[in-house]
Design a protein around this motif. Structure first.
Motif, PDB file in Angstrom:
ATOM      1  N   ILE A   1      15.951  38.278  -8.724  1.00 28.84           N
ATOM      2  CA  ILE A   1      16.710  38.453  -7.492  1.00 28.84           C
ATOM      3  C   ILE A   1      15.955  39.392  -6.556  1.00 28.84           C
ATOM      4  O   ILE A   1      15.132  40.201  -6.988  1.00 28.84           O
ATOM      5  N   ASP A   2      16.250  39.239  -5.281  1.00 30.51           N
ATOM      6  CA  ASP A   2      15.691  40.138  -4.272  1.00 30.51           C
ATOM      7  C   ASP A   2      16.500  41.434  -4.317  1.00 30.51           C
ATOM      8  O   ASP A   2      17.619  41.497  -3.819  1.00 30.51           O
ATOM      9  N   LEU A   3      15.929  42.453  -4.925  1.00 32.14           N
ATOM     10  CA  LEU A   3      16.664  43.693  -5.162  1.00 32.14           C
ATOM     11  C   LEU A   3      17.080  44.384  -3.872  1.00 32.14           C
ATOM     12  O   LEU A   3      18.074  45.116  -3.852  1.00 32.14           O
TER      13      LEU A   3
ATOM     14  N   ALA B   1      22.437  51.542 -16.828  1.00 32.33           N
ATOM     15  CA  ALA B   1      21.440  50.912 -17.706  1.00 32.33           C
ATOM     16  C   ALA B   1      21.169  49.475 -17.265  1.00 32.33           C
ATOM     17  O   ALA B   1      20.020  49.013 -17.268  1.00 32.33           O
ATOM     18  N   ALA B   2      22.238  48.765 -16.875  1.00 28.00           N
ATOM     19  CA  ALA B   2      22.096  47.378 -16.424  1.00 28.00           C
ATOM     20  C   ALA B   2      21.284  47.300 -15.131  1.00 28.00           C
ATOM     21  O   ALA B   2      20.367  46.480 -15.002  1.00 28.00           O
ATOM     22  N   LYS B   3      21.614  48.155 -14.187  1.00 25.94           N
ATOM     23  CA  LYS B   3      20.907  48.155 -12.906  1.00 25.94           C
ATOM     24  C   LYS B   3      19.428  48.489 -13.091  1.00 25.94           C
ATOM     25  O   LYS B   3      18.551  47.846 -12.489  1.00 25.94           O
TER      26      LYS B   3
ATOM     27  N   ASN C   1      16.178  46.055 -12.224  1.00 32.15           N
ATOM     28  CA  ASN C   1      15.098  46.525 -11.353  1.00 32.15           C
ATOM     29  C   ASN C   1      13.730  46.405 -12.019  1.00 32.15           C
ATOM     30  O   ASN C   1      12.737  46.053 -11.380  1.00 32.15           O
ATOM     31  N   GLU C   2      13.690  46.689 -13.321  1.00 32.88           N
ATOM     32  CA  GLU C   2      12.418  46.703 -14.038  1.00 32.88           C
ATOM     33  C   GLU C   2      11.948  45.318 -14.477  1.00 32.88           C
ATOM     34  O   GLU C   2      10.753  45.031 -14.485  1.00 32.88           O
ATOM     35  N   VAL C   3      12.895  44.458 -14.843  1.00 36.36           N
ATOM     36  CA  VAL C   3      12.530  43.189 -15.491  1.00 36.36           C
ATOM     37  C   VAL C   3      12.703  41.959 -14.600  1.00 36.36           C
ATOM     38  O   VAL C   3      11.966  40.977 -14.739  1.00 36.36           O
ATOM     39  N   PHE C   4      13.666  41.994 -13.669  1.00 36.09           N
ATOM     40  CA  PHE C   4      14.046  40.766 -12.975  1.00 36.09           C
ATOM     41  C   PHE C   4      13.806  40.812 -11.455  1.00 36.09           C
ATOM     42  O   PHE C   4      14.584  40.262 -10.683  1.00 36.09           O
ATOM     43  N   SER C   5      12.739  41.440 -11.041  1.00 32.77           N
ATOM     44  CA  SER C   5      12.420  41.485  -9.609  1.00 32.77           C
ATOM     45  C   SER C   5      11.702  40.213  -9.183  1.00 32.77           C
ATOM     46  O   SER C   5      10.986  39.583  -9.976  1.00 32.77           O
ATOM     47  N   VAL C   6      11.869  39.837  -7.917  1.00 32.55           N
ATOM     48  CA  VAL C   6      11.182  38.665  -7.364  1.00 32.55           C
ATOM     49  C   VAL C   6       9.672  38.842  -7.451  1.00 32.55           C
ATOM     50  O   VAL C   6       8.940  37.896  -7.751  1.00 32.55           O
ATOM     51  N   GLU C   7       9.202  40.049  -7.200  1.00 27.90           N
ATOM     52  CA  GLU C   7       7.754  40.310  -7.225  1.00 27.90           C
ATOM     53  C   GLU C   7       7.160  40.005  -8.598  1.00 27.90           C
ATOM     54  O   GLU C   7       6.090  39.388  -8.713  1.00 27.90           O
ATOM     55  N   LYS C   8       7.882  40.398  -9.649  1.00 32.81           N
ATOM     56  CA  LYS C   8       7.403  40.129 -11.006  1.00 32.81           C
ATOM     57  C   LYS C   8       7.429  38.626 -11.293  1.00 32.81           C
ATOM     58  O   LYS C   8       6.510  38.085 -11.920  1.00 32.81           O
TER      59      LYS C   8
END
Length: 390
Positions: free
Chosen positions: A199-201, A367-369, A373-380
């Motif tokens: 997702i687009d954070l 913890a979820a947020k 942010n760490e695992v599910f970013s669009v950039e990654k």
């Protein structure tokens, strides 16, 4: 520097603005210098700066259909003889009848005239009857499995992927569970790559001053049996029986709306459950920002972007153990995972989360947020797809 590639992406229709998975992928590939061509059956207005090629649309009239088909074949033979011949021969080797071989040429005529480095089918079902098109045009073949095409469609259409699984294909899947399934089908592990949704954070941030309504619960889903909404309503009826007041909002449309509204009536939930219909992305964000608990009690789910969005918006998420959901949420760390079709167990966890102290809620939502942010970013995700096509 890696060679810039020409990548064909096959979808049923032009991606809508809300289909962030495809939109972000296409933009990321373009920004990296790759050329992307979109092949679709239905061409809608697009906000993307991309070449869109629509599949031939045949007429309902039988005579007109024959004439149009002959015209498509003649033009294809004159301008793209090599790819036509190759596709026809490969289909013949796969045991397709003469009629199906000709039909294959017609329905794939818009792709057969292109020269590509990669031809990527956005869903497994879109590769059916097109198993040889990539090889015919000299492209590498990729296929994405997302959920329904992997778990449900093959149950109704036995052995539908028999030909596909014999081909040289690089597969993209959303979860480790899907990857294991394909390996069991005899596919080389190296040919299966997991790239989760993202997702687009920057879009899913909650304003610090926004106060969430403690017992406001929300779900984003198609109104379809596969989303487990009837089990969700049964669980909420049990929650209400315990004297707990709440508001449950369902965002989405679908064929089961009437049946679900009747279930609301029978379960005496008319004062608690609200059907909000289809909302645009900003309206969805507004609903999430007001809510404190998110439910996704699906019977089948590839992964579910909505659950990622809810975590980013600091909602406590309770989901079923359907496929990718148990990878989306880490049970008792970033949310809760409950066995599907167990409304009593689901109700117990809902009550538990409603009764959490503010501190207990904050520990889990933070913890979820952080994990999103760490695992599910669009950039990654984009970097993963750039590696996928190397």
């Amino acid at each position: 520097m890696s060679k810039k590639k020409k990548i064909g992406l096959v979808l049923a229709a032009t991606p809508a603005y809300s289909e962030t998975f495809f939109n972000s992928k296409i933009k990321g590939l373009q920004e990296a210098g790759h050329k992307v061509v979109l092949f679709v059956n239905s061409k809608n207005t697009s906000h993307l700066d991309i070449e869109i090629v629509k599949a031939p649309e045949l007429a309902n009239n039988k005579v007109k259909n024959i004439v149009l088909s002959l015209f498509i074949l003649l033009k294809l033979l004159l301008l793209n003889f090599a790819s036509v011949k190759k596709n026809y021969q490969l289909d013949k080797e796969d045991g397709l009848s003469f009629k199906k071989r000709v039909q294959s040429l017609i329905i794939n005529s818009h792709i057969l005239k292109y020269k590509l480095d990669w031809l990527h089918f956005g869903f497994g079902t879109l590769a059916l009857n097109r198993e040889n098109v990539a090889q015919a045009i000299g492209a590498k073949m990729a296929v994405s499995f997302r959920g329904f095409d992997h778990y449900v469609y093959p149950v109704k259409n036995l052995n539908c992927y028999t030909i596909l699984f014999k081909k040289e294909v690089k597969y993209h899947v959303l979860s480790d569970g899907m990857k294991k399934d394909l390996i069991l089908e005899g596919i080389d592990e190296k040919q299966v790559v997991k790239i989760t949704p993202a997702i687009d954070l920057s879009l899913f941030k909650i304003a610090e001053e926004r106060k969430k309504e403690r017992n406001r619960i929300v779900t984003i889903a198609r109104l379809h049996w596969i989303k487990g909404l009837e089990y969700t309503l049964q669980a909420l009826a049990l929650v209400k029986q315990k004297g707990i007041n709440f508001e449950y909002c369902i965002i989405g449309e679908g064929v089961d709306q009437e049946r679900l509204k009747f279930a609301v009536y029978q379960l005496n939930l008319q004062e608690n459950v609200f059907f909000l219909g289809k909302l645009n992305p900003m309206e969805v964000k507004e609903e999430l920002s007001k809510s404190s608990i998110y439910l996704q009690y699906s019977l089948q789910e590839g992964f579910c972007n909505a659950v990622l969005e809810a975590q980013a918006m600091e909602l406590l998420c309770i989901v079923s153990d359907a496929e990718g959901l148990s990878e989306n949420i880490l049970d008792e760390e970033t949310g809760f995972v409950v066995k599907k079709r167990k409304p009593e167990a689901f109700a117990r966890v809902i009550v538990q989360t409603i009764n959490f102290s503010d501190v207990e809620k904050k520990v889990i939502t933070a913890a979820a947020k952080n994990r999103v942010n760490e695992v599910f970013s669009v950039e990654k995700q984009i970097q993963s797809f750039l590696s996928f096509y190397k």
